[in-house]
Design an enzyme around this catalytic site. Structure first.
Site, PDB file in Angstrom:
ATOM      1  N   GLU A  36      66.514  22.874  51.556  1.00 42.17           N
ATOM      2  CA  GLU A  36      66.826  22.263  50.271  1.00 42.17           C
ATOM      3  C   GLU A  36      65.657  22.484  49.330  1.00 42.17           C
ATOM      4  O   GLU A  36      64.513  22.651  49.755  1.00 42.17           O
ATOM      5  CB  GLU A  36      67.096  20.765  50.429  1.00 42.17           C
ATOM      6  N   ILE A  53      76.106   5.153  49.272  1.00 37.69           N
ATOM      7  CA  ILE A  53      75.803   3.934  50.015  1.00 37.69           C
ATOM      8  C   ILE A  53      77.005   3.425  50.816  1.00 37.69           C
ATOM      9  O   ILE A  53      76.849   2.889  51.908  1.00 37.69           O
ATOM     10  CB  ILE A  53      75.227   2.825  49.093  1.00 37.69           C
ATOM     11  N   GLU A  86      77.082  16.073  61.886  1.00 38.65           N
ATOM     12  CA  GLU A  86      75.869  16.881  61.835  1.00 38.65           C
ATOM     13  C   GLU A  86      74.654  15.964  61.914  1.00 38.65           C
ATOM     14  O   GLU A  86      74.605  14.928  61.253  1.00 38.65           O
ATOM     15  CB  GLU A  86      75.814  17.696  60.547  1.00 38.65           C
ATOM     16  N   ILE A  90      63.846  14.285  59.729  1.00 36.06           N
ATOM     17  CA  ILE A  90      62.563  14.635  59.107  1.00 36.06           C
ATOM     18  C   ILE A  90      61.528  13.665  59.667  1.00 36.06           C
ATOM     19  O   ILE A  90      61.745  12.455  59.655  1.00 36.06           O
ATOM     20  CB  ILE A  90      62.571  14.460  57.575  1.00 36.06           C
ATOM     21  N   ASN A 129      61.589  27.686  63.770  1.00 28.60           N
ATOM     22  CA  ASN A 129      61.111  26.327  64.033  1.00 28.60           C
ATOM     23  C   ASN A 129      61.140  26.063  65.546  1.00 28.60           C
ATOM     24  O   ASN A 129      61.966  25.314  66.057  1.00 28.60           O
ATOM     25  CB  ASN A 129      61.957  25.309  63.264  1.00 28.60           C
ATOM     26  N   ILE A 135      62.473  20.743  71.292  1.00 28.75           N
ATOM     27  CA  ILE A 135      62.878  19.337  71.393  1.00 28.75           C
ATOM     28  C   ILE A 135      64.380  19.236  71.624  1.00 28.75           C
ATOM     29  O   ILE A 135      64.833  18.493  72.503  1.00 28.75           O
ATOM     30  CB  ILE A 135      62.465  18.552  70.124  1.00 28.75           C
ATOM     31  N   TYR A 136      65.162  19.968  70.843  1.00 31.09           N
ATOM     32  CA  TYR A 136      66.616  19.879  70.971  1.00 31.09           C
ATOM     33  C   TYR A 136      67.084  20.345  72.345  1.00 31.09           C
ATOM     34  O   TYR A 136      67.948  19.707  72.957  1.00 31.09           O
ATOM     35  CB  TYR A 136      67.304  20.671  69.859  1.00 31.09           C
ATOM     36  N   LEU A 137      66.526  21.429  72.845  1.00 35.91           N
ATOM     37  CA  LEU A 137      66.893  21.906  74.184  1.00 35.91           C
ATOM     38  C   LEU A 137      66.520  20.870  75.243  1.00 35.91           C
ATOM     39  O   LEU A 137      67.301  20.603  76.166  1.00 35.91           O
ATOM     40  CB  LEU A 137      66.227  23.247  74.483  1.00 35.91           C
ATOM     41  N   LYS A 138      65.360  20.267  75.101  1.00 32.65           N
ATOM     42  CA  LYS A 138      64.891  19.242  76.036  1.00 32.65           C
ATOM     43  C   LYS A 138      65.858  18.059  76.088  1.00 32.65           C
ATOM     44  O   LYS A 138      66.047  17.447  77.142  1.00 32.65           O
ATOM     45  CB  LYS A 138      63.496  18.782  75.600  1.00 32.65           C
TER      46      LYS A 138
END
EC number: 2.3.1.57
Length: 174
Positions: A36, A53, A86, A90, A129, A135-138
């Site tokens: 973005e 909101i 999704e 951050i 990245n 991290i995601y695989l872990k």
């Protein structure tokens, strides 16, 4: 809600948090991985907050550690028919490398699967990245595929990897 790291918790994004979010949004190194444009005006951010909101297709959480704001987690594009959403995260650069992303991701996945009863969470991550991909695989995410020239960032097109985790796989692992 389950807490995986002592004192780490997720709480709903509030209007008072927008200054913190604005600081993240205006950090080019952070926004590079969110694909973005950085440097969003504060009024744009408050308008977006007001617009979304009550949007049931989105959930946004502040990541807190001992009452310090360390990041943001989002579940967006929530689809209750297909039971998927999704995932986005951050972590403030001042708090990176301390395990907060792993803990916050576990909390968000647990919320998505246990509270919202979603079946699948997916994400896209810049192929460069490596820390995030690790991290995601872990945490049990699997690679679904590669999207070529998906985002334009810093003067060039970026390839991304799409990853996902399924409710039953996560629940069996944790």
């Amino acid at each position: 809600m389950v807490q995986y790291l002592k004192k780490i918790k997720l709480r709903p994004l509030e209007r008072d948090d927008l200054t913190f979010i604005h600081q993240l949004d205006n950090n080019a190194s952070v926004m590079r991985y969110w694909f973005e444009e950085p440097y969003e005006a504060f009024v744009e951010l408050t308008d977006l907050y007001d617009k979304h909101i009550h949007d049931q297709s989105e959930r946004r959480f502040i990541i807190e550690y001992s009452s310090y704001k360390v990041g943001l987690v989002e579940l967006v594009e929530i689809n209750y028919i297909h039971r998927r959403a999704e995932f986005q995260i951050i972590i403030d650069p001042n708090y990176q490398g301390k395990g907060y992303a792993v803990s916050a991701t576990k909390l968000a996945i647990n919320y998505a699967f246990s509270i919202l009863n979603l079946y699948k969470l997916y994400l896209v991550v810049d192929e460069s990245n490596e820390k995030a991909i690790h991290i995601y695989l872990k945490l049990g995410f699997i690679i679904e595929g590669r999207l070529i020239h998906e985002f334009f960032s810093n003067g060039k097109y970026r390839d991304v990897i799409r990853m996902c985790v399924f409710q039953n796989n996560f629940n069996n692992k944790y």
